[in-house]
Design a protein around this motif. Structure first.
Motif, PDB file in Angstrom:
ATOM      1  N   GLY A 126      56.908  51.447  25.679  1.00 13.84           N
ATOM      2  CA  GLY A 126      55.983  50.809  26.603  1.00 13.84           C
ATOM      3  C   GLY A 126      55.738  51.653  27.849  1.00 13.84           C
ATOM      4  N   LEU A 127      56.787  52.291  28.355  1.00 15.10           N
ATOM      5  CA  LEU A 127      56.645  53.139  29.536  1.00 15.10           C
ATOM      6  C   LEU A 127      55.804  54.372  29.241  1.00 15.10           C
ATOM      7  CD1 LEU A 127      60.252  52.918  31.025  1.00 15.10           C
ATOM      8  CD2 LEU A 127      58.181  51.824  31.889  1.00 15.10           C
ATOM      9  N   ARG A 128      55.990  54.954  28.066  1.00 12.59           N
ATOM     10  CA  ARG A 128      55.185  56.131  27.700  1.00 12.59           C
ATOM     11  C   ARG A 128      53.710  55.742  27.519  1.00 12.59           C
ATOM     12  NH1 ARG A 128      57.891  60.596  27.102  1.00 12.59           N
ATOM     13  NH2 ARG A 128      60.146  60.561  26.744  1.00 12.59           N
ATOM     14  N   ALA A 129      53.479  54.536  26.996  1.00 13.01           N
ATOM     15  CA  ALA A 129      52.095  54.074  26.859  1.00 13.01           C
ATOM     16  C   ALA A 129      51.455  53.885  28.233  1.00 13.01           C
ATOM     17  CB  ALA A 129      52.056  52.767  26.064  1.00 13.01           C
ATOM     18  N   ARG A 130      52.184  53.351  29.166  1.00 13.11           N
ATOM     19  CA  ARG A 130      51.653  53.164  30.510  1.00 13.11           C
ATOM     20  C   ARG A 130      51.427  54.512  31.201  1.00 13.11           C
ATOM     21  NH1 ARG A 130      54.667  47.811  33.095  1.00 13.11           N
ATOM     22  NH2 ARG A 130      54.185  46.400  31.354  1.00 13.11           N
ATOM     23  N   ALA A 131      52.299  55.473  30.926  1.00 17.67           N
ATOM     24  CA  ALA A 131      52.136  56.792  31.532  1.00 17.67           C
ATOM     25  C   ALA A 131      50.866  57.486  31.045  1.00 17.67           C
ATOM     26  CB  ALA A 131      53.357  57.661  31.229  1.00 17.67           C
ATOM     27  N   ASP A 132      50.367  57.103  29.875  1.00 22.50           N
ATOM     28  CA  ASP A 132      49.141  57.683  29.325  1.00 22.50           C
ATOM     29  C   ASP A 132      47.894  56.876  29.684  1.00 22.50           C
ATOM     30  OD1 ASP A 132      50.488  59.783  28.153  1.00 22.50           O
ATOM     31  OD2 ASP A 132      50.815  58.717  26.257  1.00 22.50           O
ATOM     32  N   ASP A 133      48.083  55.791  30.425  1.00 19.98           N
ATOM     33  CA  ASP A 133      46.971  54.904  30.783  1.00 19.98           C
ATOM     34  C   ASP A 133      46.591  55.140  32.241  1.00 19.98           C
ATOM     35  OD1 ASP A 133      45.230  52.844  31.363  1.00 19.98           O
ATOM     36  OD2 ASP A 133      46.356  51.330  30.261  1.00 19.98           O
ATOM     37  N   ASP A 134      45.432  55.784  32.476  1.00 13.92           N
ATOM     38  CA  ASP A 134      45.022  56.092  33.846  1.00 13.92           C
ATOM     39  C   ASP A 134      44.812  54.834  34.686  1.00 13.92           C
ATOM     40  OD1 ASP A 134      45.170  58.781  33.383  1.00 13.92           O
ATOM     41  OD2 ASP A 134      43.007  59.058  33.076  1.00 13.92           O
ATOM     42  N   GLU A 135      44.309  53.779  34.075  1.00 11.98           N
ATOM     43  CA  GLU A 135      44.095  52.537  34.817  1.00 11.98           C
ATOM     44  C   GLU A 135      45.420  51.937  35.261  1.00 11.98           C
ATOM     45  OE1 GLU A 135      41.377  51.159  36.008  1.00 11.98           O
ATOM     46  OE2 GLU A 135      40.355  52.968  35.296  1.00 11.98           O
ATOM     47  N   GLU A 136      46.421  52.014  34.400  1.00  6.58           N
ATOM     48  CA  GLU A 136      47.737  51.509  34.765  1.00  6.58           C
ATOM     49  C   GLU A 136      48.330  52.344  35.901  1.00  6.58           C
ATOM     50  OE1 GLU A 136      51.107  49.155  34.835  1.00  6.58           O
ATOM     51  OE2 GLU A 136      49.241  48.830  33.715  1.00  6.58           O
ATOM     52  N   LEU A 137      48.168  53.639  35.828  1.00  2.00           N
ATOM     53  CA  LEU A 137      48.666  54.516  36.890  1.00  2.00           C
ATOM     54  C   LEU A 137      47.958  54.234  38.213  1.00  2.00           C
ATOM     55  CD1 LEU A 137      48.914  57.895  34.939  1.00  2.00           C
ATOM     56  CD2 LEU A 137      50.763  56.292  35.473  1.00  2.00           C
ATOM     57  N   ARG A 138      46.647  54.054  38.140  1.00  2.00           N
ATOM     58  CA  ARG A 138      45.885  53.765  39.351  1.00  2.00           C
ATOM     59  C   ARG A 138      46.351  52.447  39.976  1.00  2.00           C
ATOM     60  NH1 ARG A 138      41.112  55.584  41.272  1.00  2.00           N
ATOM     61  NH2 ARG A 138      40.807  56.805  39.376  1.00  2.00           N
ATOM     62  N   LYS A 139      46.600  51.448  39.149  1.00  2.24           N
ATOM     63  CA  LYS A 139      47.051  50.156  39.654  1.00  2.24           C
ATOM     64  C   LYS A 139      48.425  50.274  40.329  1.00  2.24           C
ATOM     65  CE  LYS A 139      47.755  45.337  38.285  1.00  2.24           C
ATOM     66  NZ  LYS A 139      49.046  45.215  39.011  1.00  2.24           N
ATOM     67  N   LEU A 140      49.320  51.062  39.734  1.00  2.00           N
ATOM     68  CA  LEU A 140      50.638  51.259  40.336  1.00  2.00           C
ATOM     69  C   LEU A 140      50.510  51.901  41.717  1.00  2.00           C
ATOM     70  CD1 LEU A 140      52.756  52.502  37.283  1.00  2.00           C
ATOM     71  CD2 LEU A 140      53.115  50.392  38.587  1.00  2.00           C
ATOM     72  N   VAL A 141      49.645  52.884  41.834  1.00  2.00           N
ATOM     73  CA  VAL A 141      49.464  53.563  43.112  1.00  2.00           C
ATOM     74  C   VAL A 141      48.852  52.616  44.139  1.00  2.00           C
ATOM     75  CG1 VAL A 141      48.285  55.451  44.300  1.00  2.00           C
ATOM     76  CG2 VAL A 141      49.293  55.838  42.036  1.00  2.00           C
ATOM     77  N   GLU A 142      47.844  51.848  43.737  1.00  2.00           N
ATOM     78  CA  GLU A 142      47.211  50.904  44.662  1.00  2.00           C
ATOM     79  C   GLU A 142      48.205  49.851  45.123  1.00  2.00           C
ATOM     80  OE1 GLU A 142      44.463  51.077  46.069  1.00  2.00           O
ATOM     81  OE2 GLU A 142      43.116  52.329  44.875  1.00  2.00           O
ATOM     82  N   ASP A 143      49.011  49.345  44.191  1.00  2.00           N
ATOM     83  CA  ASP A 143      50.019  48.352  44.566  1.00  2.00           C
ATOM     84  C   ASP A 143      51.047  48.951  45.524  1.00  2.00           C
ATOM     85  OD1 ASP A 143      48.769  46.519  42.976  1.00  2.00           O
ATOM     86  OD2 ASP A 143      50.179  46.677  41.299  1.00  2.00           O
ATOM     87  N   ALA A 144      51.402  50.221  45.296  1.00  2.00           N
ATOM     88  CA  ALA A 144      52.358  50.891  46.187  1.00  2.00           C
ATOM     89  C   ALA A 144      51.771  51.058  47.577  1.00  2.00           C
ATOM     90  CB  ALA A 144      52.748  52.245  45.599  1.00  2.00           C
ATOM     91  N   ARG A 145      50.468  51.358  47.653  1.00  2.00           N
ATOM     92  CA  ARG A 145      49.821  51.487  48.953  1.00  2.00           C
ATOM     93  C   ARG A 145      49.832  50.152  49.697  1.00  2.00           C
ATOM     94  NH1 ARG A 145      43.565  53.215  49.676  1.00  2.00           N
ATOM     95  NH2 ARG A 145      43.312  51.374  48.341  1.00  2.00           N
ATOM     96  N   GLU A 146      49.552  49.059  48.994  1.00  2.00           N
ATOM     97  CA  GLU A 146      49.590  47.741  49.629  1.00  2.00           C
ATOM     98  C   GLU A 146      50.987  47.427  50.140  1.00  2.00           C
ATOM     99  OE1 GLU A 146      47.149  45.686  50.343  1.00  2.00           O
ATOM    100  OE2 GLU A 146      45.690  47.123  49.553  1.00  2.00           O
ATOM    101  N   ALA A 147      52.000  47.773  49.348  1.00  2.00           N
ATOM    102  CA  ALA A 147      53.381  47.515  49.769  1.00  2.00           C
ATOM    103  C   ALA A 147      53.741  48.340  50.994  1.00  2.00           C
ATOM    104  CB  ALA A 147      54.340  47.823  48.619  1.00  2.00           C
ATOM    105  N   ALA A 148      53.282  49.606  51.022  1.00  2.00           N
ATOM    106  CA  ALA A 148      53.563  50.467  52.171  1.00  2.00           C
ATOM    107  C   ALA A 148      52.907  49.916  53.432  1.00  2.00           C
ATOM    108  CB  ALA A 148      53.082  51.889  51.885  1.00  2.00           C
ATOM    109  N   TRP A 149      51.646  49.509  53.312  1.00  2.00           N
ATOM    110  CA  TRP A 149      50.959  48.979  54.475  1.00  2.00           C
ATOM    111  C   TRP A 149      51.595  47.673  54.950  1.00  2.00           C
ATOM    112  CZ3 TRP A 149      48.683  49.857  58.630  1.00  2.00           C
ATOM    113  CH2 TRP A 149      48.002  48.857  59.317  1.00  2.00           C
ATOM    114  N   SER A 150      52.024  46.828  54.021  1.00  2.00           N
ATOM    115  CA  SER A 150      52.670  45.570  54.408  1.00  2.00           C
ATOM    116  C   SER A 150      53.941  45.844  55.207  1.00  2.00           C
ATOM    117  CB  SER A 150      52.995  44.739  53.168  1.00  2.00           C
ATOM    118  OG  SER A 150      51.817  44.325  52.500  1.00  2.00           O
TER     119      SER A 150
END
Length: 228
Positions: A126-150
């Motif tokens: 499952g992790l390797r599948a997510r690593a190959d999914d650009d949308e999943e990667l983008r979502k992780l980064v966006e969520d991390a940005r929201e957490a950082a700003w919070s």
């Protein structure tokens, strides 16, 4: 990703414990959730350091390789865990005596070990599948940005509350004022008096003189003359 940060992510994932009686699908889902949360945490820390502390420009695309590397690292750890469990399972299948410890597996543990092995294998997939999914990667980064700003927002709010504090805006100020004044009178002022007395004795070379020739005028135990 730095080795220390990668090790911290691995420890957070490894700290998750599988409740007994869980279905395999639920175990896999929880494992993927923990891994994703650890990835977001690593990305959030990176954003806090690079973007907020050092003033670098935030770019989702620039952070996506970091997210991919973290997911692949966790996938490799899950695969290594599956291989270790496979070895434990093979040894346990030939042992029928009583166990001497938590990880001293026996024949009766084979079924549970097989379930854990399958879980680790499916989490890795499952992790390797997510690593190959650009949308999943983008979502992780966006969520991390929201957490950082919070986190930054909370720190700013806390700082402003402290620096902008005013007695008239504090609901319990009048109620707590008497307690604060008593603490000042019974603790802070005597400490200040003792500190000034030691300094005066040291300057006059009287640190070893244990007797006093003149009685000091005190109020509530405080030498008033030393506070002038």
């Amino acid at each position: 990703m730095a080795d220390a940060q990668r090790d911290d992510v691995g420890r957070r994932v490894g700290s998750w414990r599988r409740p007994k009686g869980m279905k395999l699908a639920d175990m896999v889902a929880d494992g993927l959730y923990v891994a994703s949360a650890a990835t977001r945490l690593a990305l959030k820390n990176r954003i806090l350091v690079e973007v907020i502390a050092h003033g670098a420009d935030f770019d989702v695309r620039r952070m996506m390789p970091e997210a991919r590397e973290t997911l692949l690292t966790l996938a490799a750890e899950a695969e290594a865990d599956a291989q270790r469990i496979e070895s434990d399972r093979q040894r346990a299948s030939r042992r029928y005596t009583d166990s001497y410890g938590t990880h001293d597996y026996r024949r009766r543990d084979v079924r549970n070990l097989r379930k854990r092995q399958r879980q680790s294998e499916q989490v890795a997939a499952g992790l390797r599948a997510r690593a190959d999914d650009d949308e999943e990667l983008r979502k992780l980064v966006e969520d991390a940005r929201e957490a950082a700003w919070s986190e930054v927002e909370r720190n700013i709010d806390s700082t402003l509350r402290i620096e902008a504090a005013r007695p008239d805006l504090e609901p319990d100020y009048a109620k707590l004022r008497d307690a604060r004044m008593q603490s000042l009178r019974l603790i802070d002022l005597p400490r200040l008096a003792a500190h000034r007395r030691r300094n005066a004795q040291g300057a006059a070379g009287e640190l070893n003189d244990a007797t006093a020739t003149d009685a000091a005028v005190t109020v509530d135990g405080v030498d008033v003359s030393e506070l002038e």
